[in-house]
Design a protein around this motif. Structure first.
Motif, mmCIF file in Angstrom:
data_model
loop_
_atom_site.group_PDB
_atom_site.id
_atom_site.type_symbol
_atom_site.label_atom_id
_atom_site.label_comp_id
_atom_site.label_asym_id
_atom_site.label_seq_id
_atom_site.Cartn_x
_atom_site.Cartn_y
_atom_site.Cartn_z
ATOM 1 N N PHE A 42 11.735 -11.046 -7.577
ATOM 2 C CA PHE A 42 12.294 -11.289 -8.902
ATOM 3 C C PHE A 42 11.219 -11.718 -9.909
ATOM 4 O O PHE A 42 11.499 -11.803 -11.100
ATOM 5 C CB PHE A 42 13.370 -12.376 -8.825
ATOM 6 C CG PHE A 42 14.778 -11.845 -8.763
ATOM 7 C CD1 PHE A 42 15.706 -12.189 -9.729
ATOM 8 C CD2 PHE A 42 15.169 -10.993 -7.741
ATOM 9 C CE1 PHE A 42 17.007 -11.699 -9.685
ATOM 10 C CE2 PHE A 42 16.458 -10.500 -7.679
ATOM 11 C CZ PHE A 42 17.387 -10.847 -8.656
ATOM 12 N N ARG A 100 15.992 -6.527 -12.077
ATOM 13 C CA ARG A 100 15.685 -6.741 -10.663
ATOM 14 C C ARG A 100 16.960 -6.565 -9.820
ATOM 15 O O ARG A 100 18.011 -7.114 -10.158
ATOM 16 C CB ARG A 100 15.144 -8.162 -10.430
ATOM 17 C CG ARG A 100 13.818 -8.456 -11.128
ATOM 18 C CD ARG A 100 12.673 -7.761 -10.405
ATOM 19 N NE ARG A 100 11.383 -8.150 -10.933
ATOM 20 C CZ ARG A 100 10.749 -7.506 -11.904
ATOM 21 N NH1 ARG A 100 11.310 -6.436 -12.481
ATOM 22 N NH2 ARG A 100 9.563 -7.914 -12.316
ATOM 23 N N GLY A 133 19.229 -9.568 -13.311
ATOM 24 C CA GLY A 133 18.920 -9.368 -11.895
ATOM 25 C C GLY A 133 20.163 -9.554 -11.047
ATOM 26 O O GLY A 133 21.097 -10.268 -11.443
#
Length: 241
Positions: free
Chosen positions: A221, A130, A80
């Motif tokens: 997330f 993400r 992410g």
């Protein structure tokens, strides 16, 4: 264990994002440019509180593209990314210098896109990547005295809507959290009367806390947000939404 890169971890919102993601069990690459000592202390504290997770400091001047390859070489697993770096200039357009325009474009958009080009493969590896940009309500409402800042924040929104479609089949979600007025150092130059006027214009009557912006990022997330992509999520207390 998932790993996230937080660009701008030395800022108030970036630090709050790190706090929330660490609570969720993420290991972190905490990016900084100038405030090394602050980030060092922060990372040391996170390591003590979450000994089962990894916390790294990574440095990059986002205005210098030549530094990007060595920066990327420090990143192994990346699941992410949060782009929380940023700044603004309070000036009328005729007074805004070309190098100021270039700096805003570089930090808010070009460097993030260059990083995503290289990190997309890592984000796609587990089909659960993400990406979150910390944007601004000015990206879709605009602000006088911050026309170029508004423009690059609007460009972030346009990019996210397009890129979310491009990488959806890779399992990567891409979103914007768009804060309104937040109690950060970026707004320290407002005088008391300006703050009173601003708060009176916000339906909830106050500025946001950095932790409230981070909470929105934390949701995006999460596993529960795996079907949420290509959105602009205002966190603005009802102001300019």
């Amino acid at each position: 264990m998932p790993y996230a890169l937080v660009m701008g971890a030395s800022g108030d919102i970036g630090q709050a994002v790190c706090e929330k993601l660490a609570e969720q069990g993420w290991s972190l690459y905490c990016h900084y440019n100038q405030q090394k000592e602050k980030v060092l202390n922060f990372v040391s504290d996170l390591q003590k509180r979450y000994p089962q997770q990894d916390f790294f400091m990574v440095s990059l001047d986002m205005l210098k593209e030549a530094e990007i390859p060595s920066f990327l070489a420090q990143l192994f697993q990346v699941d992410g990314i949060v782009f929380a770096s940023g700044f603004t200039f309070y000036e009328l357009l005729p007074e805004t210098k070309a190098d100021q325009m270039e700096a805003l474009w570089q930090v808010h958009l070009k460097t993030p896109l260059l990083l995503l080009q290289e990190l997309q493969g890592k984000l796609a590896k587990n089909s659960n990547g993400r990406v979150v940009f910390i944007g601004s309500v000015y990206g879709h409402r605009g602000s006088s005295m911050e026309t170029v800042y508004s423009a690059v924040k609007g460009a972030q929104e346009a990019f996210v809507k397009a890129y979310a479609k491009e990488v959806a089949t890779l399992g990567i979600t891409v979103n914007v959290v768009a804060p309104g007025a937040v109690q950060t150092r970026m707004n320290d130059n407002w005088d008391l009367q300006e703050l009173v006027d601003l708060k009176s214009a916000i339906p909830l009557g106050r500025l946001a806390k950095p932790s409230e912006i981070a909470a929105a990022c934390s949701y995006l997330f999460s596993q529960e947000a795996s079907y949420t992509t290509g959105i602009i999520l205002p966190v603005a207390g009802g102001w300019m939404t």
